[in-house]
Design a protein around this motif. Sequence first.
Motif, PDB file in Angstrom:
ATOM      1  N   LEU A  22      -7.214 -13.807  -3.928  1.00  0.00           N
ATOM      2  CA  LEU A  22      -7.734 -13.086  -2.777  1.00  0.00           C
ATOM      3  C   LEU A  22      -6.610 -12.568  -1.898  1.00  0.00           C
ATOM      4  O   LEU A  22      -5.609 -13.257  -1.664  1.00  0.00           O
ATOM      5  CB  LEU A  22      -8.664 -13.985  -1.955  1.00  0.00           C
ATOM      6  N   MET A  23      -6.789 -11.348  -1.412  1.00  0.00           N
ATOM      7  CA  MET A  23      -5.847 -10.757  -0.468  1.00  0.00           C
ATOM      8  C   MET A  23      -6.629 -10.146   0.689  1.00  0.00           C
ATOM      9  O   MET A  23      -7.806  -9.796   0.557  1.00  0.00           O
ATOM     10  CB  MET A  23      -5.004  -9.674  -1.138  1.00  0.00           C
ATOM     11  N   ASN A  24      -5.971 -10.028   1.821  1.00  0.00           N
ATOM     12  CA  ASN A  24      -6.615  -9.462   2.992  1.00  0.00           C
ATOM     13  C   ASN A  24      -6.645  -7.950   2.889  1.00  0.00           C
ATOM     14  O   ASN A  24      -5.628  -7.305   2.612  1.00  0.00           O
ATOM     15  CB  ASN A  24      -5.858  -9.894   4.251  1.00  0.00           C
ATOM     16  N   GLY A  25      -7.824  -7.354   3.107  1.00  0.00           N
ATOM     17  CA  GLY A  25      -7.974  -5.914   2.963  1.00  0.00           C
ATOM     18  C   GLY A  25      -7.187  -5.100   3.969  1.00  0.00           C
ATOM     19  O   GLY A  25      -6.997  -3.893   3.779  1.00  0.00           O
ATOM     20  N   ARG A  46      -3.469 -18.273  14.575  1.00  0.00           N
ATOM     21  CA  ARG A  46      -2.671 -17.052  14.544  1.00  0.00           C
ATOM     22  C   ARG A  46      -3.458 -15.743  14.468  1.00  0.00           C
ATOM     23  O   ARG A  46      -2.869 -14.671  14.570  1.00  0.00           O
ATOM     24  CB  ARG A  46      -1.727 -17.086  13.323  1.00  0.00           C
ATOM     25  N   GLN A  47      -4.782 -15.793  14.291  1.00  0.00           N
ATOM     26  CA  GLN A  47      -5.531 -14.560  14.076  1.00  0.00           C
ATOM     27  C   GLN A  47      -5.398 -13.585  15.236  1.00  0.00           C
ATOM     28  O   GLN A  47      -5.297 -12.370  15.045  1.00  0.00           O
ATOM     29  CB  GLN A  47      -7.002 -14.861  13.818  1.00  0.00           C
ATOM     30  N   GLY A  48      -5.402 -14.099  16.457  1.00  0.00           N
ATOM     31  CA  GLY A  48      -5.269 -13.230  17.620  1.00  0.00           C
ATOM     32  C   GLY A  48      -3.963 -12.448  17.613  1.00  0.00           C
ATOM     33  O   GLY A  48      -3.928 -11.255  17.943  1.00  0.00           O
ATOM     34  N   ASP A  62       4.485  -0.475   6.062  1.00  0.00           N
ATOM     35  CA  ASP A  62       5.152  -1.451   5.198  1.00  0.00           C
ATOM     36  C   ASP A  62       5.803  -2.553   6.030  1.00  0.00           C
ATOM     37  O   ASP A  62       5.766  -3.736   5.659  1.00  0.00           O
ATOM     38  CB  ASP A  62       6.194  -0.757   4.322  1.00  0.00           C
ATOM     39  N   LYS A  63       6.388  -2.177   7.172  1.00  0.00           N
ATOM     40  CA  LYS A  63       6.982  -3.180   8.067  1.00  0.00           C
ATOM     41  C   LYS A  63       5.896  -4.066   8.668  1.00  0.00           C
ATOM     42  O   LYS A  63       6.091  -5.276   8.862  1.00  0.00           O
ATOM     43  CB  LYS A  63       7.783  -2.494   9.169  1.00  0.00           C
ATOM     44  N   PHE A  64       4.755  -3.450   8.970  1.00  0.00           N
ATOM     45  CA  PHE A  64       3.622  -4.223   9.491  1.00  0.00           C
ATOM     46  C   PHE A  64       3.197  -5.293   8.497  1.00  0.00           C
ATOM     47  O   PHE A  64       2.957  -6.451   8.875  1.00  0.00           O
ATOM     48  CB  PHE A  64       2.442  -3.281   9.793  1.00  0.00           C
ATOM     49  N   VAL A  65       3.110  -4.921   7.219  1.00  0.00           N
ATOM     50  CA  VAL A  65       2.700  -5.884   6.197  1.00  0.00           C
ATOM     51  C   VAL A  65       3.679  -7.054   6.147  1.00  0.00           C
ATOM     52  O   VAL A  65       3.281  -8.228   6.081  1.00  0.00           O
ATOM     53  CB  VAL A  65       2.595  -5.202   4.817  1.00  0.00           C
ATOM     54  N   GLU A  66       4.961  -6.767   6.214  1.00  0.00           N
ATOM     55  CA  GLU A  66       5.977  -7.826   6.192  1.00  0.00           C
ATOM     56  C   GLU A  66       5.812  -8.751   7.395  1.00  0.00           C
ATOM     57  O   GLU A  66       5.865  -9.981   7.271  1.00  0.00           O
ATOM     58  CB  GLU A  66       7.379  -7.218   6.188  1.00  0.00           C
ATOM     59  N   LYS A 123       2.679 -10.979   7.192  1.00  0.00           N
ATOM     60  CA  LYS A 123       2.859 -12.134   6.306  1.00  0.00           C
ATOM     61  C   LYS A 123       3.669 -13.229   6.986  1.00  0.00           C
ATOM     62  O   LYS A 123       3.327 -14.420   6.911  1.00  0.00           O
ATOM     63  CB  LYS A 123       3.539 -11.687   5.016  1.00  0.00           C
ATOM     64  N   LYS A 124       4.744 -12.838   7.682  1.00  0.00           N
ATOM     65  CA  LYS A 124       5.628 -13.822   8.310  1.00  0.00           C
ATOM     66  C   LYS A 124       4.962 -14.523   9.498  1.00  0.00           C
ATOM     67  O   LYS A 124       5.237 -15.691   9.769  1.00  0.00           O
ATOM     68  CB  LYS A 124       6.909 -13.142   8.776  1.00  0.00           C
ATOM     69  N   LEU A 125       4.109 -13.807  10.207  1.00  0.00           N
ATOM     70  CA  LEU A 125       3.503 -14.354  11.418  1.00  0.00           C
ATOM     71  C   LEU A 125       2.255 -15.196  11.157  1.00  0.00           C
ATOM     72  O   LEU A 125       1.538 -15.535  12.100  1.00  0.00           O
ATOM     73  CB  LEU A 125       3.152 -13.214  12.387  1.00  0.00           C
ATOM     74  N   GLY A 126       2.010 -15.527   9.904  1.00  0.00           N
ATOM     75  CA  GLY A 126       0.870 -16.383   9.588  1.00  0.00           C
ATOM     76  C   GLY A 126       0.005 -15.873   8.468  1.00  0.00           C
ATOM     77  O   GLY A 126      -0.811 -16.613   7.920  1.00  0.00           O
ATOM     78  N   GLY A 127       0.157 -14.595   8.114  1.00  0.00           N
ATOM     79  CA  GLY A 127      -0.682 -14.030   7.066  1.00  0.00           C
ATOM     80  C   GLY A 127      -0.519 -14.707   5.726  1.00  0.00           C
ATOM     81  O   GLY A 127      -1.512 -14.954   5.017  1.00  0.00           O
ATOM     82  N   ASP A 128       0.711 -15.028   5.361  1.00  0.00           N
ATOM     83  CA  ASP A 128       0.937 -15.705   4.076  1.00  0.00           C
ATOM     84  C   ASP A 128       0.276 -17.074   4.050  1.00  0.00           C
ATOM     85  O   ASP A 128      -0.321 -17.475   3.039  1.00  0.00           O
ATOM     86  CB  ASP A 128       2.441 -15.841   3.807  1.00  0.00           C
ATOM     87  N   GLN A 129       0.377 -17.802   5.170  1.00  0.00           N
ATOM     88  CA  GLN A 129      -0.221 -19.134   5.223  1.00  0.00           C
ATOM     89  C   GLN A 129      -1.746 -19.044   5.187  1.00  0.00           C
ATOM     90  O   GLN A 129      -2.415 -19.835   4.507  1.00  0.00           O
ATOM     91  CB  GLN A 129       0.225 -19.868   6.489  1.00  0.00           C
TER      92      GLN A 129
END
Length: 560
Positions: free
Chosen positions: A274-277, A508-510, A534-538, A541-547
């Motif tokens: 699963l990935m976030n849309g 972290r969602q907020g 592309d920078k937003f995606v990076e 991920k770092k700010l909690g998206g990967d977790q």
Amino acid sequence: MERKKLGTLLTACLVGLSLMVSACGGDEKVNEASQQPADSQATNAPADNTSPEVNYDPIGKYDPPIEVHSVRMALPADRFENGDTNENNVWTREYESALGVKLVYDWLGDPSGDSNKLDISIASNDIPDVFGANTKQMNQLVEGEQVQDLTEVWEKYASPALKELANQDGGLALKSATFNGKLMAIPKFGGNITNADILWIRTDWLDKLKLQPPKTMDELLKISEAFMTQDPDGNKKADTFGLAISKELSGLTGFYNGFHAYPGIWIKDASGKLMNGNIGPEMKSALAKLQELYKAGFLDKEFAVKDGGKVIESISQNKVGIYYGANWYSYWPFNDARKQNPGMEWKPYPIVSADDKPAIPGVGFPVYEYEVAKVGYEHPEVIVKMLNLWLERAYGKTADWEKYAVSPKGTELFQYPLFQVFAPNKDVPDNYLAVKGAVETGDVSKLNPEQKALFDKITAFKKGDDSQWATYRQAGPTESSFEVLAGYKDTLLTTAYLGASTPTMVERQGVLDKLQNETFTKIIMGAASINEFDKFVEQWKKLGGDQITAEVNEWYAKQQ
């Protein structure tokens, strides 16, 4: 809404709802609840002098009566008639008369949708007896051990109709409220097809400019350009525009879906995980097109400072011709706008695709509220009793649709109950097909009370009663949003993640939402290159998206 103000858009959502309350599918099962003995608190001593046996009547009356404290978002004053209020209305009186429950609101939240008050109450552990919580609050309450296990309450008090309703989705909603094997809340069941975006277009402007409804994204954007450049309102001023969006970037989900991008939901990637849309490459394509439209002058140059309420004002001011949004928009904002602008006509259409692949609407998990009981509260079963009573009065043997759901004046009484639930297939396909069939044949014998009320209003509209325009545009057999939704039925893309908020979502969602809104706005306005995505995606991920992604996939793996 505000009369459905943003429904915040969704207090309404609340509500969301309009004549789209979701019904129970099975009147006979509802009737079983009304056949139970009258007093659920009564005890009857058996002849052999063993311990008394409690009678768990689904809608039994408390004797003596009890006082139940709760909180909720207030409904605006224009949602009431005959002097009723949030604190005193047909449903608060019915609770007292039928259940022996005196409902007391410790506070009522602002109708604009401010939910901070409940967050503060939870943080300070100053919560009422029973109340509704969102997914984030639900997690906090369970983690803080502030609410009680409702497993036994559900098994003993839920009527057959309510249990049948809860299992229409295979038990997924109940599962989302289950923690360590314990049912910690009663989820507010509902269908998610009614959350799919509709493409609404001003057809009086189409007719004036001799344009046809769009079948592709290119055709839609040409219509949008025409609405902005060809003076469709005839006032000889360049003051109209096509596609409407707000600073919150609301009103874009259907547009994104047209590029096969799915914001806010979890979809499978090429590996099956699963990935976030929000971070897929399709989203970048959609943003690039929006940037192009903004640069060409085909979007409102002031959208970044206009909230949803201002966009709604623009509709009433005769300035907007295209609006992606909910199936109930015929009630608000369009019906109000029509009253201010004679001759205005809006019709719903399916979302359109930007390429040769069909546009598939994406929708989230249909549970957005969980009904909970405070730890130590003596009568947690009152939640289930209120739900049983809602189903019985709306659809059971004692059903009276105009008294308990929608008044003859169109007032949405179904918004008054503290707790209610909706059947997943109630509006589409059930109500739509039933009413459509009755209109075609004239046979109303198989319609339930809600369907009969819809049939009567639709029939009245067909005979010239324009006051029923909103009902027809939502639920009519043709040229209605229900007709559009019925066409979505076999292609709808539902989020693959059906669990409650994960720990990192809560934390972290907020932050991630703020990052997304700021980045997307800059890209659309041209203040940032499309490559900023592309920078937003990076960063995401770092700010909690990967977790979060790891937590979501851990849940998903357990479901296989």
